[in-house]
Design a protein around this motif. Structure first.
Motif, PDB file in Angstrom:
ATOM      1  N   GLU A   1     -30.454  14.703 -28.971  1.00 57.25           N
ATOM      2  CA  GLU A   1     -31.535  13.718 -29.070  1.00 57.25           C
ATOM      3  C   GLU A   1     -31.224  12.627 -27.996  1.00 57.25           C
ATOM      4  O   GLU A   1     -32.090  12.306 -27.114  1.00 57.25           O
ATOM      5  CB  GLU A   1     -31.589  13.213 -30.357  1.00 57.25           C
ATOM      6  N   ILE A   2     -29.919  12.558 -27.949  1.00 60.37           N
ATOM      7  CA  ILE A   2     -29.382  11.442 -26.921  1.00 60.37           C
ATOM      8  C   ILE A   2     -29.645  11.593 -25.511  1.00 60.37           C
ATOM      9  O   ILE A   2     -30.139  10.972 -24.475  1.00 60.37           O
ATOM     10  CB  ILE A   2     -27.991  11.001 -27.145  1.00 60.37           C
ATOM     11  N   ASP A   3     -29.288  12.891 -25.124  1.00 64.00           N
ATOM     12  CA  ASP A   3     -29.191  13.552 -23.829  1.00 64.00           C
ATOM     13  C   ASP A   3     -30.699  13.636 -23.480  1.00 64.00           C
ATOM     14  O   ASP A   3     -31.228  13.288 -22.260  1.00 64.00           O
ATOM     15  CB  ASP A   3     -28.663  14.760 -23.840  1.00 64.00           C
TER      16      ASP A   3
ATOM     17  N   ALA B   1     -23.625  16.464 -35.023  1.00 63.26           N
ATOM     18  CA  ALA B   1     -23.319  15.886 -34.043  1.00 63.26           C
ATOM     19  C   ALA B   1     -23.849  16.801 -32.822  1.00 63.26           C
ATOM     20  O   ALA B   1     -24.139  16.024 -31.907  1.00 63.26           O
ATOM     21  CB  ALA B   1     -21.733  16.050 -33.875  1.00 63.26           C
ATOM     22  N   ASP B   2     -24.091  17.781 -32.824  1.00 63.36           N
ATOM     23  CA  ASP B   2     -24.866  18.361 -31.607  1.00 63.36           C
ATOM     24  C   ASP B   2     -26.291  18.090 -31.560  1.00 63.36           C
ATOM     25  O   ASP B   2     -26.747  17.776 -30.553  1.00 63.36           O
ATOM     26  CB  ASP B   2     -24.675  20.155 -32.020  1.00 63.36           C
TER      27      ASP B   2
ATOM     28  N   LEU C   1     -27.765  15.302 -32.536  1.00 61.55           N
ATOM     29  CA  LEU C   1     -27.672  13.991 -32.285  1.00 61.55           C
ATOM     30  C   LEU C   1     -27.320  13.820 -30.887  1.00 61.55           C
ATOM     31  O   LEU C   1     -28.125  13.259 -30.121  1.00 61.55           O
ATOM     32  CB  LEU C   1     -26.483  13.315 -32.849  1.00 61.55           C
ATOM     33  N   GLU C   2     -26.503  14.681 -30.235  1.00 59.17           N
ATOM     34  CA  GLU C   2     -25.925  14.821 -28.863  1.00 59.17           C
ATOM     35  C   GLU C   2     -27.244  15.252 -27.960  1.00 59.17           C
ATOM     36  O   GLU C   2     -27.839  14.617 -27.205  1.00 59.17           O
ATOM     37  CB  GLU C   2     -24.941  15.622 -28.470  1.00 59.17           C
TER      38      GLU C   2
END
Length: 132
Positions: free
Chosen positions: A80-82, A74-75, A77-78
């Motif tokens: 990458e999104i951020d 989750a970190d 992925l976050e």
């Protein structure tokens, strides 16, 4: 840290379309890689897919990378999104100001010559009037 480009694995990315990489490639060719990519200790890409693809196309064997450890899925992925979400392009005024400053820095002689011409014109104009 420099790592081999071929050792980096790209898995389950959000960004599917990398877009046109020509401008990014030209920037990297001219200035080098300004920001490292982010990878896990196993060299799984977290952030910087477009940069990675650009250096691959440029034929680079190694790339500057920052290794980030102890992240959950989750970190990662976050992150990458951020990285892709919080970008704000320059507005037209900021861009115009930047190019104006760049022009002055690259061509200081032009503005100096222009100023001398203007001041010289007015000096001649006022000296001419005084003689009459």
């Amino acid at each position: 840290m420099q790592i081999n480009v071929k050792d980096i694995s790209v898995k389950n990315r959000i960004r599917v379309n990398l877009g046109n990489l020509n401008q990014l490639m030209e920037s990297i060719r001219h200035y080098g890689l300004m920001n490292p990519i982010i990878v896990t200790p196993r060299y799984e890409l977290i952030a910087g897919q477009r940069r990675l693809e650009a250096v691959k196309r440029l034929g680079w064997q190694k790339i500057e990378a920052r290794v980030v450890d102890n992240l959950s899925e989750a970190d990662r992925l976050e992150m990458e999104i951020d990285e892709n979400l919080h970008r704000r392009p320059l507005n037209p005024d900021e861009l115009a100001d930047g190019y104006s400053r760049l022009t002055r820095l690259r061509n200081p002689g032009f503005f100096r010559r222009l100023w001398r011409s203007i001041t010289g014109f007015f000096k001649r104009l006022f000296k001419f009037r005084k003689r009459r």
